[in-house]
Write a protein that holds these residues in place. Sequence first.
Motif, mmCIF file in Angstrom:
data_model
loop_
_atom_site.group_PDB
_atom_site.id
_atom_site.type_symbol
_atom_site.label_atom_id
_atom_site.label_comp_id
_atom_site.label_asym_id
_atom_site.label_seq_id
_atom_site.Cartn_x
_atom_site.Cartn_y
_atom_site.Cartn_z
ATOM 1 N N PHE A 16 0.781 -1.262 -0.121
ATOM 2 C CA PHE A 16 0.010 0.104 -0.056
ATOM 3 C C PHE A 16 0.895 1.121 -0.160
ATOM 4 N N GLN A 33 -4.052 2.128 -2.508
ATOM 5 C CA GLN A 33 -4.560 1.966 -1.138
ATOM 6 C C GLN A 33 -5.920 2.186 -0.779
ATOM 7 N N GLY A 34 -6.651 1.304 0.066
ATOM 8 C CA GLY A 34 -8.088 1.626 0.008
ATOM 9 C C GLY A 34 -8.308 2.809 1.274
ATOM 10 N N ASN A 170 -10.876 -8.910 1.925
ATOM 11 C CA ASN A 170 -9.908 -8.015 1.221
ATOM 12 C C ASN A 170 -8.815 -8.943 0.796
ATOM 13 N N ARG A 365 -6.177 -5.005 -8.256
ATOM 14 C CA ARG A 365 -7.117 -4.530 -7.422
ATOM 15 C C ARG A 365 -7.397 -3.036 -7.362
HETATM 16 N N1 GLN Z 1 -6.339 -1.646 4.073
HETATM 17 C C1 GLN Z 1 -6.245 -0.904 3.195
HETATM 18 C C2 GLN Z 1 -6.414 -1.532 1.827
HETATM 19 O O1 GLN Z 1 -6.213 -2.779 1.525
HETATM 20 C C3 GLN Z 1 -4.683 -0.250 3.298
HETATM 21 C C4 GLN Z 1 -4.236 -0.161 4.563
HETATM 22 C C5 GLN Z 1 -2.871 -0.085 4.775
HETATM 23 O O2 GLN Z 1 -2.324 1.062 3.964
HETATM 24 N N2 GLN Z 1 -2.146 -0.448 5.581
HETATM 25 O O3 GLN Z 1 -5.871 -0.928 0.837
#
Ligand code: GLN
Length: 388
Positions: A16, A33-34, A170, A365
């Motif tokens: 990420f 990154q989510g 995820n 993704r």
């Molecule tokens: N959970 C978020 C993702 O999957 C990112 C979390 C993080 O940057 N550690 O993208």
Amino acid sequence: MKNANLGISALGTTVFEVMSTLAREHSSVNLGQGFPDDKGPIEVRRAAADYLVEGHNQYPPMMGVAELRQAVAEHARRFYGLDVDWQREVLVTSGATEALADCLFGLIEPGDEVVLLEPLYDSYLPIVRRAGGIPKLVRLEPPHWRLPREALAAAFGPKTKLILLNTPMNPCSKVFDADELGFVAELCIQHDVFAVCDEVYEHILFDGQRHIPLMTLPGMRERSVRIGSAGKTFSVTGWKVGYVTAAPDLMKPIAKTHQFMTFTTPPNLQVGAATGLRLPDSYYESLAGELQRKRDRLADGLARIGFAVVPAAGTYFVTTDFRPLGFNGTDEEFCRHITEMAGVTAVPVSAFYDGAAGAPRHFVRFCFCKHDETLDAAIERLARHFRR
Ligand code: GLN
Ligand code: PMP
């Protein structure tokens, strides 16, 4: 000098951070990154802001402020019919990431086997291994990511201490159904195994589905740990407020770990999260509804460009196969390529596999928890690039 670069420091940098840094360097539209574009509910942010100015900005109780622990228990009753004792069964942590580490360090003894499902969130394996656990990996296969029952049953044995289950999952956006959860529960009971359940996306399910905590299944109340995240539920990922629910005996080693990991979490953010957990049902419905709409917007756009889009039942993410576009490299190469050449960033799905040996190399993704304009800009850039 001793070699400091062994063990945990020999790990690479998390995907990420790598992809977000690359996105910044190339000023690309970052769907890697989510994290949401949305700021989160104003009531939640206002409660945290007011408490920061007016409240008690000293160490809160180690287990978390009473208001948030009570709100976690109320939320568990409201959504899942769970009866939770807020004083003995709820712990507040600095994000689900800390909660996971507390559970794994607290419950695993060196030599214990831990069952995990691949693809998996990137913090799991390093912590399991550092805790002395022996990972037993079971792989789900696209596009349906069905639970491979035989392989799962074979992964359980006399040394199995726990299973780490992530639903909604995820990066592949799989939601385990009641039948699959029942199968997991049976194995846990049969082999006397704990379940650590990463349920950070518990309110982000689509197409009318409801989240089912493994903890609600017969025989699982005492052997399951449930982890939630204010970051995901209230679109404030920078806050890092997590909450753990577990029976008192199971909570003990987890809380002991928390006391030396972070000890506490900023009190104003805890008050903000408590406000959020008490928001009416309409808030939760609109969170899932809005994200479903965004999923469709991005998935349709990507499909029009020529990606093979894998169905996404929950989370912030949609997984796509890029081979129909004629790209012959790996998923990492693809992500670098579209960042540099199209100005859009995604995350390679092979980063969610152990060592990536034998992992699929053709999935990336994309994150859709973004403003419509952001999604449209990404689609437009990719369309322009691949039309050439
Ligand atoms: N959970 C978020 C993702 O999957 C990112 C979390 C993080 O940057 N550690 O993208
Ligand atoms: N588990 C999963 C599956 C996640 O996607 C995330 C997201 N970032 C986390 C845990 C960590 O959550 P937090 O930001 O609350 O630490």
